[in-house]
Design a protein around this motif. Structure first.
Motif, PDB file in Angstrom:
ATOM      1  N   GLY A 150     -11.640  50.595 -50.249  1.00  0.00           N
ATOM      2  CA  GLY A 150     -12.558  50.915 -49.172  1.00  0.00           C
ATOM      3  C   GLY A 150     -11.923  50.757 -47.812  1.00  0.00           C
ATOM      4  O   GLY A 150     -10.700  50.759 -47.652  1.00  0.00           O
ATOM      5  N   GLY A 151     -12.770  50.603 -46.790  1.00  0.00           N
ATOM      6  CA  GLY A 151     -12.297  50.518 -45.416  1.00  0.00           C
ATOM      7  C   GLY A 151     -11.512  49.249 -45.147  1.00  0.00           C
ATOM      8  O   GLY A 151     -11.529  48.293 -45.932  1.00  0.00           O
ATOM      9  N   ALA A 152     -10.802  49.248 -44.011  1.00  0.00           N
ATOM     10  CA  ALA A 152     -10.016  48.079 -43.616  1.00  0.00           C
ATOM     11  C   ALA A 152     -10.942  46.899 -43.349  1.00  0.00           C
ATOM     12  O   ALA A 152     -12.010  47.047 -42.760  1.00  0.00           O
ATOM     13  CB  ALA A 152      -9.202  48.404 -42.373  1.00  0.00           C
ATOM     14  N   SER A 153     -10.519  45.700 -43.797  1.00  0.00           N
ATOM     15  CA  SER A 153     -11.377  44.522 -43.639  1.00  0.00           C
ATOM     16  C   SER A 153     -10.981  43.660 -42.455  1.00  0.00           C
ATOM     17  O   SER A 153     -11.812  42.942 -41.910  1.00  0.00           O
ATOM     18  CB  SER A 153     -11.344  43.681 -44.916  1.00  0.00           C
ATOM     19  N   ILE A 154      -9.700  43.706 -42.057  1.00  0.00           N
ATOM     20  CA  ILE A 154      -9.244  42.931 -40.907  1.00  0.00           C
ATOM     21  C   ILE A 154      -8.311  43.801 -40.085  1.00  0.00           C
ATOM     22  O   ILE A 154      -7.699  44.739 -40.616  1.00  0.00           O
ATOM     23  CB  ILE A 154      -8.517  41.628 -41.336  1.00  0.00           C
ATOM     24  N   PRO A 155      -8.178  43.529 -38.786  1.00  0.00           N
ATOM     25  CA  PRO A 155      -7.254  44.306 -37.970  1.00  0.00           C
ATOM     26  C   PRO A 155      -5.838  44.263 -38.551  1.00  0.00           C
ATOM     27  O   PRO A 155      -5.360  43.205 -38.968  1.00  0.00           O
ATOM     28  CB  PRO A 155      -7.321  43.602 -36.610  1.00  0.00           C
ATOM     29  N   SER A 157      -4.895  45.853 -41.322  1.00  0.00           N
ATOM     30  CA  SER A 157      -4.910  46.362 -42.682  1.00  0.00           C
ATOM     31  C   SER A 157      -5.324  47.828 -42.655  1.00  0.00           C
ATOM     32  O   SER A 157      -5.775  48.347 -41.640  1.00  0.00           O
ATOM     33  CB  SER A 157      -5.861  45.555 -43.564  1.00  0.00           C
ATOM     34  N   LYS A 158      -5.160  48.515 -43.789  1.00  0.00           N
ATOM     35  CA  LYS A 158      -5.432  49.947 -43.855  1.00  0.00           C
ATOM     36  C   LYS A 158      -6.511  50.233 -44.906  1.00  0.00           C
ATOM     37  O   LYS A 158      -6.606  49.513 -45.909  1.00  0.00           O
ATOM     38  CB  LYS A 158      -4.153  50.711 -44.230  1.00  0.00           C
ATOM     39  N   PRO A 159      -7.290  51.287 -44.704  1.00  0.00           N
ATOM     40  CA  PRO A 159      -8.220  51.702 -45.762  1.00  0.00           C
ATOM     41  C   PRO A 159      -7.449  52.105 -47.015  1.00  0.00           C
ATOM     42  O   PRO A 159      -6.334  52.632 -46.929  1.00  0.00           O
ATOM     43  CB  PRO A 159      -8.930  52.913 -45.150  1.00  0.00           C
ATOM     44  N   ILE A 160      -8.033  51.822 -48.174  1.00  0.00           N
ATOM     45  CA  ILE A 160      -7.431  52.234 -49.443  1.00  0.00           C
ATOM     46  C   ILE A 160      -8.427  53.143 -50.145  1.00  0.00           C
ATOM     47  O   ILE A 160      -9.547  52.742 -50.466  1.00  0.00           O
ATOM     48  CB  ILE A 160      -7.040  51.016 -50.293  1.00  0.00           C
ATOM     49  N   THR A 161      -8.013  54.364 -50.361  1.00  0.00           N
ATOM     50  CA  THR A 161      -8.887  55.439 -50.833  1.00  0.00           C
ATOM     51  C   THR A 161      -8.874  55.538 -52.352  1.00  0.00           C
ATOM     52  O   THR A 161      -8.016  54.940 -53.023  1.00  0.00           O
ATOM     53  CB  THR A 161      -8.411  56.776 -50.251  1.00  0.00           C
ATOM     54  N   PRO A 162      -9.785  56.306 -52.922  1.00  0.00           N
ATOM     55  CA  PRO A 162      -9.730  56.547 -54.368  1.00  0.00           C
ATOM     56  C   PRO A 162      -8.393  57.135 -54.817  1.00  0.00           C
ATOM     57  O   PRO A 162      -7.894  56.773 -55.891  1.00  0.00           O
ATOM     58  CB  PRO A 162     -10.883  57.533 -54.591  1.00  0.00           C
ATOM     59  N   ASP A 163      -7.801  58.026 -54.033  1.00  0.00           N
ATOM     60  CA  ASP A 163      -6.497  58.581 -54.402  1.00  0.00           C
ATOM     61  C   ASP A 163      -5.443  57.492 -54.484  1.00  0.00           C
ATOM     62  O   ASP A 163      -4.610  57.473 -55.405  1.00  0.00           O
ATOM     63  CB  ASP A 163      -6.059  59.641 -53.382  1.00  0.00           C
ATOM     64  N   THR A 181     -16.675  47.662 -46.246  1.00  0.00           N
ATOM     65  CA  THR A 181     -17.060  49.074 -46.211  1.00  0.00           C
ATOM     66  C   THR A 181     -16.758  49.750 -47.539  1.00  0.00           C
ATOM     67  O   THR A 181     -15.605  49.780 -47.983  1.00  0.00           O
ATOM     68  CB  THR A 181     -16.318  49.810 -45.078  1.00  0.00           C
ATOM     69  N   SER A 182     -17.767  50.331 -48.166  1.00  0.00           N
ATOM     70  CA  SER A 182     -17.619  50.894 -49.505  1.00  0.00           C
ATOM     71  C   SER A 182     -16.960  52.267 -49.485  1.00  0.00           C
ATOM     72  O   SER A 182     -17.022  53.004 -48.489  1.00  0.00           O
ATOM     73  CB  SER A 182     -18.992  51.007 -50.168  1.00  0.00           C
ATOM     74  N   LEU A 183     -16.331  52.608 -50.605  1.00  0.00           N
ATOM     75  CA  LEU A 183     -15.893  53.980 -50.844  1.00  0.00           C
ATOM     76  C   LEU A 183     -17.113  54.897 -50.962  1.00  0.00           C
ATOM     77  O   LEU A 183     -18.231  54.426 -51.205  1.00  0.00           O
ATOM     78  CB  LEU A 183     -15.091  54.049 -52.145  1.00  0.00           C
ATOM     79  N   ASP A 184     -16.878  56.204 -50.832  1.00  0.00           N
ATOM     80  CA  ASP A 184     -17.997  57.126 -51.012  1.00  0.00           C
ATOM     81  C   ASP A 184     -18.384  57.203 -52.491  1.00  0.00           C
ATOM     82  O   ASP A 184     -17.639  56.765 -53.374  1.00  0.00           O
ATOM     83  CB  ASP A 184     -17.680  58.508 -50.447  1.00  0.00           C
ATOM     84  N   VAL A 185     -19.557  57.741 -52.761  1.00  0.00           N
ATOM     85  CA  VAL A 185     -20.097  57.764 -54.117  1.00  0.00           C
ATOM     86  C   VAL A 185     -19.164  58.486 -55.079  1.00  0.00           C
ATOM     87  O   VAL A 185     -18.902  58.007 -56.190  1.00  0.00           O
ATOM     88  CB  VAL A 185     -21.498  58.423 -54.109  1.00  0.00           C
TER      89      VAL A 185
END
Length: 352
Positions: A150-155, A157-163, A181-185
């Motif tokens: 999901g989305g970045a949790s702290i300054p 860090s980077k979002p990690i996507t399903p891919d 922050t959750s991934l999309d459905v």
């Protein structure tokens, strides 16, 4: 029974396996730099948590990124908590934070030292996909890898996507419901349907997403992959009742039996991380919680309280066969209290 030195009469209350927090941000000692709080782990025991699993000591001030420092931090945390049990809690610490500086030889060294946990998501990678080699090396050396999602949790860090997750293929998809922050459905469903990762739900995530994930896993016979953690202490705070609150929320907002949800925070966690605890059976470590409906609840017992969304009252916590707490200082008072023979007034006074 005849050899026992202490007799605990549950008085009709419920006895359950102690909760395992599979996402607890420990560092060194019973202190969190993130919230500047001392003795938070001892307080978590009053929330029924008898074991915690570290997702990497990422809140260590000045956390290193070079291979030597990364290994040293993991080994030090693991070793210190082998000798330190706050209020009887077992802390499975020393999750190495994966960095591009780590080589296969480094993972062999970590394995030889006894490190069996890793976290991906906070290393100095230009692109999260670049962590593929470190994830594979860690797993090849018997290390269970949890990955941020999901989305970045702290300054920083980077979002990690399903891919990214599909490519990296960790053992555990950390906080699939968001951290925060959750991934999309569609992305969540890809992880559930197309991988065999453990699916972690946390208190510090998105509750709406948690409910949908659990219902989907129950409907598709994938519940054995669902695990629960708190993902605290973080910006969400220090939450002694974080796991218990998640169990109550999911028990009351989904079709799941509360006992089944409790299993996601106990036995499922123990199996996923291959650690003791999580079960109430002969030969298992004696990590137990005695709990009941709280005073004033419309329910008659602990499971009924969870089903209506009430936090049960904890009346005793036992770890490694030893009584650690009586009336919890964090939960509401239980309707029925345990009786201890011989009395343990020093523990009873710790409640409220």
């Amino acid at each position: 029974m005849d050899a026992a030195t202490t007799l605990i009469d549950a008085g009709g209350a419920t006895v359950a396996p102690g909760l395992i927090d599979s996402h607890c941000h420990v560092v060194l000692g019973d202190y969190t730099p993130r919230q500047k709080t001392v003795d938070f782990l001892a307080s978590y025991v009053h929330g029924g948590i008898t074991r915690v699993v570290s997702p990497g000591e990422i809140h260590a001030q000045g956390r290193p990124h070079d291979a030597t420092g990364v290994k040293a931090l993991a080994i030090a945390a693991m070793s210190c908590f082998r000798n330190f049990h706050p209020n009887g809690m077992t802390v499975h610490a020393g999750a190495v934070v994966l960095e591009p500086t780590l080589t296969d030889d480094d993972f062999a060294e970590l394995q030889a030292a006894g490190v069996h946990l890793a976290k991906f998501g906070f290393g100095l990678y230009e692109d999260p996909a670049d962590g593929y080699d470190q994830v594979r090396s860690a797993q090849a050396h018997g290390i269970t890898v949890m990955c941020h999602s999901g989305g970045a949790s702290i300054p920083g860090s980077k979002p990690i996507t399903p891919d990214h997750l599909m490519h990296l293929a960790p053992n555990v998809c950390g906080h699939l419901n968001g951290g925060p922050t959750s991934l999309d459905v569609a992305g969540v469903d890809r992880i559930i349907e197309q991988t065999d990762m453990a699916l972690q739900l946390v208190q510090a995530g998105n509750l709406r997403s948690s409910v949908r994930i659990l219902e989907k896993c129950l409907a598709e016979d994938r519940f054995d992959r669902v695990v629960i953690g708190s993902d605290t202490p973080t910006g969400t705070g220090v939450m002694p009742l974080g796991v218990l609150k998640t169990v109550a929320e999911l028990s009351s907002l989904t079709s799941a039996d509360p006992a089944v949800v409790w299993a996601a925070a106990t036995g499922n966690n123990a199996r996923t991380w291959d650690i003791p605890g999580g079960f109430l059976r002969e030969g298992e470590v004696a990590d137990l919680v005695v709990l009941d409906a709280p005073w004033g609840s419309t329910a008659d017992d602990a499971l009924g309280a969870l089903a209506v969304g009430d936090i049960p009252g904890i009346t005793a916590v036992i770890t490694d066969g030893q009584l650690r707490t009586l009336t919890s200082r964090n939960t509401p008072r239980a309707a029925r209290l345990v009786t201890v023979t011989p009395p343990a007034p020093h523990l009873a006074e710790a409640g409220h």
